[in-house]
Design a protein around this motif. Structure first.
Motif, PDB file in Angstrom:
ATOM      1  N   PRO A  76      49.326 -55.654  57.121  1.00 30.08           N
ATOM      2  CA  PRO A  76      49.363 -56.473  56.154  1.00 30.08           C
ATOM      3  C   PRO A  76      49.193 -56.059  54.798  1.00 30.08           C
ATOM      4  CG  PRO A  76      47.189 -56.348  57.072  1.00 30.08           C
ATOM      5  CD  PRO A  76      48.164 -55.409  57.883  1.00 30.08           C
ATOM      6  N   HIS A  77      49.609 -56.728  53.827  1.00 37.41           N
ATOM      7  CA  HIS A  77      49.667 -56.153  52.433  1.00 37.41           C
ATOM      8  C   HIS A  77      48.038 -56.506  52.045  1.00 37.41           C
ATOM      9  CE1 HIS A  77      53.752 -55.608  51.566  1.00 37.41           C
ATOM     10  NE2 HIS A  77      54.140 -56.813  51.974  1.00 37.41           N
ATOM     11  N   THR A  78      47.544 -55.674  51.049  1.00 36.54           N
ATOM     12  CA  THR A  78      46.143 -55.631  50.370  1.00 36.54           C
ATOM     13  C   THR A  78      45.916 -57.185  50.012  1.00 36.54           C
ATOM     14  OG1 THR A  78      46.363 -53.455  49.692  1.00 36.54           O
ATOM     15  CG2 THR A  78      44.471 -54.842  48.769  1.00 36.54           C
ATOM     16  N   ASP A  79      46.889 -57.827  49.423  1.00 37.82           N
ATOM     17  CA  ASP A  79      46.439 -59.233  48.891  1.00 37.82           C
ATOM     18  C   ASP A  79      46.315 -60.154  49.909  1.00 37.82           C
ATOM     19  OD1 ASP A  79      49.207 -59.252  49.484  1.00 37.82           O
ATOM     20  OD2 ASP A  79      49.848 -60.271  47.721  1.00 37.82           O
ATOM     21  N   VAL A  80      47.107 -59.835  51.051  1.00 40.40           N
ATOM     22  CA  VAL A  80      46.915 -60.757  52.198  1.00 40.40           C
ATOM     23  C   VAL A  80      45.530 -60.599  52.627  1.00 40.40           C
ATOM     24  CG1 VAL A  80      47.515 -61.109  54.598  1.00 40.40           C
ATOM     25  CG2 VAL A  80      49.446 -60.997  52.983  1.00 40.40           C
ATOM     26  N   VAL A  81      44.983 -59.256  53.001  1.00 41.63           N
ATOM     27  CA  VAL A  81      43.515 -59.092  53.475  1.00 41.63           C
ATOM     28  C   VAL A  81      42.663 -59.628  52.529  1.00 41.63           C
ATOM     29  CG1 VAL A  81      42.013 -57.417  54.081  1.00 41.63           C
ATOM     30  CG2 VAL A  81      44.271 -56.990  54.683  1.00 41.63           C
ATOM     31  N   GLU A  82      42.781 -59.677  51.200  1.00 35.78           N
ATOM     32  CA  GLU A  82      41.868 -60.167  50.350  1.00 35.78           C
ATOM     33  C   GLU A  82      41.790 -61.669  50.247  1.00 35.78           C
ATOM     34  OE1 GLU A  82      43.112 -58.441  46.496  1.00 35.78           O
ATOM     35  OE2 GLU A  82      41.945 -56.495  46.775  1.00 35.78           O
ATOM     36  N   GLU A  83      42.997 -62.104  50.553  1.00 35.45           N
ATOM     37  CA  GLU A  83      42.882 -63.547  50.638  1.00 35.45           C
ATOM     38  C   GLU A  83      42.414 -64.011  51.848  1.00 35.45           C
ATOM     39  OE1 GLU A  83      44.084 -67.843  50.276  1.00 35.45           O
ATOM     40  OE2 GLU A  83      43.634 -66.194  48.818  1.00 35.45           O
ATOM     41  N   LEU A  84      42.589 -63.309  53.072  1.00 31.39           N
ATOM     42  CA  LEU A  84      41.908 -63.641  54.425  1.00 31.39           C
ATOM     43  C   LEU A  84      40.340 -63.374  54.005  1.00 31.39           C
ATOM     44  CD1 LEU A  84      42.561 -64.701  57.280  1.00 31.39           C
ATOM     45  CD2 LEU A  84      42.382 -61.963  57.875  1.00 31.39           C
ATOM     46  N   GLU A  85      39.756 -62.565  53.537  1.00 41.95           N
ATOM     47  CA  GLU A  85      38.547 -62.229  53.345  1.00 41.95           C
ATOM     48  C   GLU A  85      37.827 -63.097  52.357  1.00 41.95           C
ATOM     49  OE1 GLU A  85      38.294 -57.353  53.583  1.00 41.95           O
ATOM     50  OE2 GLU A  85      38.545 -58.242  51.764  1.00 41.95           O
ATOM     51  N   ARG A  86      38.774 -63.904  51.463  1.00 42.87           N
ATOM     52  CA  ARG A  86      38.168 -65.067  50.501  1.00 42.87           C
ATOM     53  C   ARG A  86      37.891 -66.242  51.414  1.00 42.87           C
ATOM     54  NH1 ARG A  86      39.850 -68.830  47.101  1.00 42.87           N
ATOM     55  NH2 ARG A  86      41.898 -68.552  47.431  1.00 42.87           N
ATOM     56  N   ILE A  87      38.986 -66.458  52.391  1.00 39.19           N
ATOM     57  CA  ILE A  87      38.552 -67.697  53.061  1.00 39.19           C
ATOM     58  C   ILE A  87      37.636 -67.391  54.127  1.00 39.19           C
ATOM     59  CG2 ILE A  87      39.863 -69.081  55.169  1.00 39.19           C
ATOM     60  CD1 ILE A  87      42.664 -68.103  53.790  1.00 39.19           C
ATOM     61  N   LYS A  88      37.346 -66.428  54.637  1.00 42.14           N
ATOM     62  CA  LYS A  88      36.188 -66.161  55.527  1.00 42.14           C
ATOM     63  C   LYS A  88      34.883 -66.252  54.627  1.00 42.14           C
ATOM     64  CE  LYS A  88      32.999 -62.966  56.960  1.00 42.14           C
ATOM     65  NZ  LYS A  88      32.064 -62.511  55.997  1.00 42.14           N
ATOM     66  N   ARG A  89      34.608 -65.738  53.610  1.00 40.67           N
ATOM     67  CA  ARG A  89      33.377 -66.255  52.480  1.00 40.67           C
ATOM     68  C   ARG A  89      33.423 -67.447  52.602  1.00 40.67           C
ATOM     69  NH1 ARG A  89      35.505 -61.500  49.867  1.00 40.67           N
ATOM     70  NH2 ARG A  89      36.345 -62.908  48.159  1.00 40.67           N
ATOM     71  N   THR A  90      34.354 -68.603  52.190  1.00 40.17           N
ATOM     72  CA  THR A  90      34.166 -69.738  51.986  1.00 40.17           C
ATOM     73  C   THR A  90      33.674 -70.363  53.344  1.00 40.17           C
ATOM     74  OG1 THR A  90      36.430 -69.770  50.513  1.00 40.17           O
ATOM     75  CG2 THR A  90      35.616 -71.886  51.571  1.00 40.17           C
ATOM     76  N   LEU A  91      34.088 -69.947  54.461  1.00 42.02           N
ATOM     77  CA  LEU A  91      33.640 -70.535  55.966  1.00 42.02           C
ATOM     78  C   LEU A  91      32.125 -70.027  56.113  1.00 42.02           C
ATOM     79  CD1 LEU A  91      36.801 -70.136  58.032  1.00 42.02           C
ATOM     80  CD2 LEU A  91      35.971 -72.239  56.602  1.00 42.02           C
ATOM     81  N   ASP A  92      31.900 -68.849  55.466  1.00 39.31           N
ATOM     82  CA  ASP A  92      30.576 -68.337  55.698  1.00 39.31           C
ATOM     83  C   ASP A  92      29.526 -69.093  54.882  1.00 39.31           C
ATOM     84  OD1 ASP A  92      31.090 -66.386  57.350  1.00 39.31           O
ATOM     85  OD2 ASP A  92      31.121 -64.667  55.600  1.00 39.31           O
ATOM     86  N   GLN A  93      29.973 -69.589  53.604  1.00 44.43           N
ATOM     87  CA  GLN A  93      29.208 -70.475  52.924  1.00 44.43           C
ATOM     88  C   GLN A  93      29.919 -71.612  52.429  1.00 44.43           C
ATOM     89  OE1 GLN A  93      28.257 -67.592  49.833  1.00 44.43           O
ATOM     90  NE2 GLN A  93      26.090 -67.151  50.683  1.00 44.43           N
TER      91      GLN A  93
END
Length: 239
Positions: A76-93
């Motif tokens: 994966p490209h870095t921006d894809v990983v960063e986007e996935l991590e951002r989605i994960k943070r949204t689901l966390d909180q």
């Protein structure tokens, strides 16, 4: 393991865990099927559905199609990983239900004159008021539709007498479906209430948020189906 691949897998697995939780940990925990089911109930998932479905394909390529332990057919490209991590943070909180509620809640006592309530409908951009007896004993939700229906039934020669009519008199004929929820609960819990009522063919008029989640507590916020539009709009603006 490649650091960027590891970050992708960690975020993906955590999102998968969220989907399991949202669906009550079903036996079939296929990511895409959980995603499809969650999309029907939760606006956050609807917003990210297409991206997460694509990320699931990428994840399968990473896990199942790598050539050896250290060589991946896809990275994966870095921006894809960063986007996935951002989605994960949204689901966390996830946002709180109270974030989308109408506040403060204007409510009336059971013996409030109907004339006063009609005036309040005219002054305030709301279509319903919770009605309470003493000690915050909730007895019903008085809507503008309730008032109109009552007037149509009691009209005599084109006029309606409301001088001695109070809120409780109208509630005798109208019982809109209302539920209660703790103010601290998330938007997921809120959406679940409306979705469940739809599945059970019971139109939920409103969810009233209180500190305890019980009817005999002061209302801190009220949410209608119209307010749910704000949930979708906010999530799309932030995506």
């Amino acid at each position: 393991m490649n650091d960027i691949v590891e970050r992708f897998e960690v975020a993906f697995n955590q999102i998968h865990q969220h989907l399991k939780e949202l669906n009550g940990y079903p036996k079939n925990d296929n990511f895409v099927e959980l995603l499809q089911h969650s999309k029907l109930k939760h606006s956050v998932i609807r917003v990210y559905f297409d991206k997460l479905k694509q990320y699931a394909k990428l994840r399968n390529a990473i896990v199942h199609e790598r050539i050896d332990e250290e060589y991946y057919i896809a990275t994966p490209h870095t921006d894809v990983v960063e986007e996935l991590e951002r989605i994960k943070r949204t689901l966390d909180q996830p946002p709180k239900a109270l974030d989308f509620a109408t506040r403060p809640v204007l409510f009336f006592k059971s013996d409030t004159p109907l004339s006063h309530i009609i005036e309040a409908f005219h002054k305030h951009p709301v279509s319903q008021f919770p009605i309470y007896r003493d000690k915050h004993d909730f007895i019903g939700l008085l809507t503008n539709d309730c008032v109109v229906n009552w007037m149509s039934r009691t009209m005599d020669n084109g006029s309606v007498r409301i001088e001695s009519v109070v809120a409780e008199d109208i509630l005798d004929d109208a019982h809109p479906n209302v539920q209660f929820l703790k103010a601290e609960r998330t938007v997921y819990d809120l959406e679940e209430r409306f979705e469940d009522s739809l599945e059970n063919n019971q139109k939920l008029k409103a969810v009233i948020l209180t500190e305890s989640g019980e009817p005999d507590d002061l209302p801190m916020g009220i949410v209608t189906t119209w307010d749910l539009i704000k949930v979708d709009r906010r999530n799309r603006d932030e995506s």
